[in-house]
Design an enzyme around this catalytic site. Structure first.
Site, PDB file in Angstrom:
ATOM      1  N   GLU A 434       0.840  -1.198   0.000  1.00 37.11           N
ATOM      2  CA  GLU A 434       0.000   0.000   0.000  1.00 37.11           C
ATOM      3  C   GLU A 434       0.878   1.253   0.000  1.00 37.11           C
ATOM      4  O   GLU A 434       1.663   1.471   0.915  1.00 37.11           O
ATOM      5  CB  GLU A 434      -0.886  -0.005   1.251  1.00 37.11           C
ATOM      6  CG  GLU A 434      -1.662   1.277   1.451  1.00 37.11           C
ATOM      7  CD  GLU A 434      -2.432   1.295   2.789  1.00 37.11           C
ATOM      8  OE1 GLU A 434      -2.364   0.291   3.532  1.00 37.11           O
ATOM      9  OE2 GLU A 434      -3.085   2.312   3.065  1.00 37.11           O
ATOM     10  N   ASP A 510      -1.241  -1.087   5.655  1.00 31.58           N
ATOM     11  CA  ASP A 510      -1.172  -0.519   7.000  1.00 31.58           C
ATOM     12  C   ASP A 510      -2.192  -1.185   7.914  1.00 31.58           C
ATOM     13  O   ASP A 510      -3.229  -1.648   7.459  1.00 31.58           O
ATOM     14  CB  ASP A 510      -1.482   0.988   6.953  1.00 31.58           C
ATOM     15  CG  ASP A 510      -0.366   1.763   6.279  1.00 31.58           C
ATOM     16  OD1 ASP A 510       0.761   1.238   6.213  1.00 31.58           O
ATOM     17  OD2 ASP A 510      -0.637   2.896   5.817  1.00 31.58           O
ATOM     18  N   ASP A 512      -4.496  -0.072   9.620  1.00 29.43           N
ATOM     19  CA  ASP A 512      -5.573   0.865   9.952  1.00 29.43           C
ATOM     20  C   ASP A 512      -6.777   0.609   9.047  1.00 29.43           C
ATOM     21  O   ASP A 512      -6.784  -0.343   8.265  1.00 29.43           O
ATOM     22  CB  ASP A 512      -5.086   2.323   9.838  1.00 29.43           C
ATOM     23  CG  ASP A 512      -4.602   2.638   8.415  1.00 29.43           C
ATOM     24  OD1 ASP A 512      -4.816   1.805   7.510  1.00 29.43           O
ATOM     25  OD2 ASP A 512      -4.003   3.713   8.227  1.00 29.43           O
ATOM     26  N   ASP A 514      -8.039   2.201   6.432  1.00 32.97           N
ATOM     27  CA  ASP A 514      -7.760   2.249   5.001  1.00 32.97           C
ATOM     28  C   ASP A 514      -7.040   0.991   4.541  1.00 32.97           C
ATOM     29  O   ASP A 514      -7.348   0.428   3.495  1.00 32.97           O
ATOM     30  CB  ASP A 514      -6.867   3.458   4.666  1.00 32.97           C
ATOM     31  CG  ASP A 514      -7.716   4.701   4.441  1.00 32.97           C
ATOM     32  OD1 ASP A 514      -8.957   4.560   4.432  1.00 32.97           O
ATOM     33  OD2 ASP A 514      -7.126   5.782   4.286  1.00 32.97           O
TER      34      ASP A 514
END
Ligand code: 0RA
Length: 647
Positions: A434, A510, A512, A514
């Site tokens: 990413e 990541d 998180d 997203d």
């Protein structure tokens, strides 16, 4: 429901093969593995017996109850395990059933036993792999009980009371010496199979109760599965977050050449085919003769109807192929076969050739009837089929264009790809990373001999909402397709798994929201358009650490809170100064740290992505990625406790 008392059963019907030491010595041989999957298999093994009772017409209620102490209880109102003396062995039938391997005992050919794949190894395996196992049987007006420890009889069969009911109550504690990874049952894993069984067996009600989980209202977490509409309800459930074309699924039921067939199908506005098939309640993921019978009938009856009603104009340029009849199709096919032959890599492909024509003849006849009687729906479906054929033709051209473009741009690989130097797919891996910045760190940190890096910018397209043409226009997806080298699509010509350039495809995002969104988008794409990659175990998820703990020169990483606390406690004990930082994204790690924690094969942990239950995975993807917001919100709320995607 009508019940007979089952007294016609003779203990001598039970065939005896071997004792339980073998199961304890090599548990994986009997239950598949000794991880979470094998652990949950124990439950299925018992419930399958209750379902067999239901199939034979003797049981309509099953309860699965999880206790706080780690044990589980399965109760059914079947005939009860027989308790009469086995003439040759001189022990009660129940003892044979619970302590001898393959002592199934039900040999009447008119019953369709759940026995294929990993199923059907017998309740005795569960006994062998439990520290404590109790069976209570209600039968012939009496209550009986018997207890075991690790398969060895600790309390012989005894009468403990009287009753007018019949049934079996099995309680067991899985053996932590066998299941060393975990002995914790997961509600959702059990729920998925119980729901599936309830769809496939409309006559039963299954209650699942989790005493470990007390709700806000003070009650235990409980779900009840009962679907009077059977596979028809199953199809409606699968399409909950899609837009179906008809008010209710087409439902076909009947028996042909001794094969009971049940089928429900529905078309929706999506572009995917979702056909699930079962033989004696076993998910035949690799398909087989029943599926080919169904496909042939589907294509034949639609073609006949279209020609008869001149829906495909004579002289039209589009040629319709079988796959066009399956775009946007959701279907569940369930057949019962007396002596099923299972083939294929995972023994989930039906081999019995007589089943093909049985399914084909029945479905062809009944589908023709439906089409004649429902001209409006038939028209809608066929208009969609024609559109699918046109889109397929356009997609073929788009695919050729991607190929031509990549040939014209030199070696044919995407510019952003930092390829590895070895040419041996089996040992090569590619990280899909990413963001460009993490991609840069990964490029610097990697071992370039066998690790390739493909950075992905921003979000990739949600393939759940786009047709194949839109998908092929997307730059990130084009890069993935060319990097992998396989092509893309549903047919063997369009997607060639043999051409895969890396046997490990590692998604690194990541930790998180997203990141998990991008991961889900990628998984959806692989699941829908490159399914063999998932099925053959090529897709992995990288697990970067959550914390970095620095104490002077010493650096430690923690992947979860308990580990972090353990390290911190040790440091406090040693009176060392330390600093804890939480990684918010991959970009915060420098190349060496990224290598050490997440990419070095010696130290990294990769999560393999598997498709445990295809129907559940389909439901998951359509819910997470589909049009309707409401079911998605509900789903995420319900599953918020389970952070990782287990597809
Ligand atoms: C052996 C023979 C019969 C039933 C069963 C086992 C049986 C096992 C389990 C395990 C859980 N629930 C169960 N219910 C039944 C046939 C019984 C007969 O013919 O009476």
């Amino acid at each position: 429901m009508a019940k007979n008392n089952g007294s016609d059963y003779k203990a001598s019907n039970i065939q005896v093969l071997e004792g339980l030491e073998a199961v304890r010595k090599r548990p994986a041989m009997y239950i598949g593995d000794i991880g979470p999957r094998g652990l949950h298999h124990l439950i299925n093994e018992v419930v399958d017996n209750s379902i067999d009772e239901a199939l034979a017409g003797h049981c309509d209620t099953i309860e699965v109850r999880l206790f706080d102490n780690g044990s589980i209880r399965i109760t059914d109102n079947g005939r009860g395990i027989p308790v009469d003396m086995h003439p040759k062995l001189g022990m009660p039938a129940i003892e044979v059933v619970l302590t001898k391997l393959h002592a199934g005992g039900k040999f009447d050919k008119d019953s369709y036993k759940v026995s294929g794949g990993l199923h059907g190894v017998g309740v005795s395996c569960v006994n062998a792999l439990s520290t404590h196992f109790q069976a209570e049987v209600w039968r012939d007006g009496k209550k009986y009980s018997m207890e075991f420890e690790r398969g060895i009889t600790k309390s012989p069969l005894k009468e403990i009371g009287t009753t007018k009911e019949t049934g079996t109550i099995i309680t067991f504690f899985p053996d932590y010496e066998i299941f060393t990874q975990t002995v914790e049952f997961k509600f959702d894993v059990i729920a998925e199979r119980m729901r599936e069984l309830a769809f496939l067996n409309p006559q039963v009600t299954i209650d699942l109760i989790d005493e470990r989980d007390i709700q806000d209202d003070g009650e235990f977490l409980q779900e009840t599965y009962h679907y009077a509409g059977g596979v028809k309800d199953f199809v409606a459930y699968l399409d909950e977050s899609r837009e179906p074309f008809m008010e209710e699924p087409i439902y076909i039921e009947g028996e042909m050449d001794g094969v009971p067939v049940e089928l429900a199908l529905q078309y929706n506005s999506s572009f995917n085919e979702n056909v699930f098939s079962y033989v004696n309640n076993i998910n035949t993921r690799e398909g087989g003769t029943h599926i080919s019978g169904f496909r042939r009938a589907l294509t034949r009856s639609f073609k006949t109807y279209a020609e008869k009603n001149k829906i495909i104009k004579p002289g039209s340029k589009v040629t319709i192929s079988g796959e066009d009849f399956r775009e946007g199709l959701t279907a569940v096919l369930s057949v019962k076969v007396a002596e099923p032959q299972f083939e294929g890599q995972t023994k989930t492909k039906l081999g019995n050739s007589e089943v093909q024509s049985a399914v084909e003849v029945l479905v062809y006849e009944k589908l023709n009837e439906y089409l004649e009687q429902n001209p409006k729906n038939s028209r809608k479906i066929l208009d969609k089929v024609v559109l699918a054929a046109e889109a397929r033709e356009a997609a073929r051209k788009a695919r050729q264009l991607i190929q031509r473009k990549s040939i014209m741009s030199g070696g044919g690989l995407p510019g952003k790809l930092a390829d590895c130097s070895i040419n041996d797919p089996e040992h090569a891996e590619v990280y899909l990373v990413e963001g460009d910045s993490a991609g840069g760190s990964a490029k610097m940190g990697r071992n370039r001999s066998f690790q390739a890096i493909l950075p992905l910018r921003g979000k990739i397209l949600n393939v759940e909402k786009a047709n194949i043409n839109k998908i092929l226009e997307n730059k990130e997806i084009q890069a993935i397709i060319t990097a992998l080298g396989t092509g893309v699509g549903h047919s063997e010509e369009d997607f060639e798994v043999e051409k895969l350039r890396y046997h490990k495809i590692i998604i690194m995002t990541d930790a998180d929201v997203d990141g998990s969104h991008i991961r889900t988008l990628l998984l959806t794409f692989f699941y829908r358009y490159m399914k063999p990659l998932v099925e053959n175990g090529h897709i992995y998820i990288a697990t970067p650490p959550l914390y970095k703990i620095t104490a002077g020169k010493q650096i430690e990483y923690a992947w979860d809170d308990p580990t972090r606390d353990r390290i911190l406690n040790q440091l406090k004990k040693d009176k060392k100064k330390f600093d804890v930082s939480r990684y918010k994204g991959l970009g915060e790690m420098n190349p060496e740290q990224l290598w050490e924690t997440t990419m070095d094969p010696e130290f990294r942990t990769l999560q393999l992505v598997t498709v445990d239950s295809a129907a559940a995975a389909d439901k998951l993807f359509s819910t997470l990625m589909g049009d309707d917001v409401e079911p998605r919100r509900e789903f995420i709320e319900r599953n918020a406790r389970y952070a990782t995607l287990d597809v």
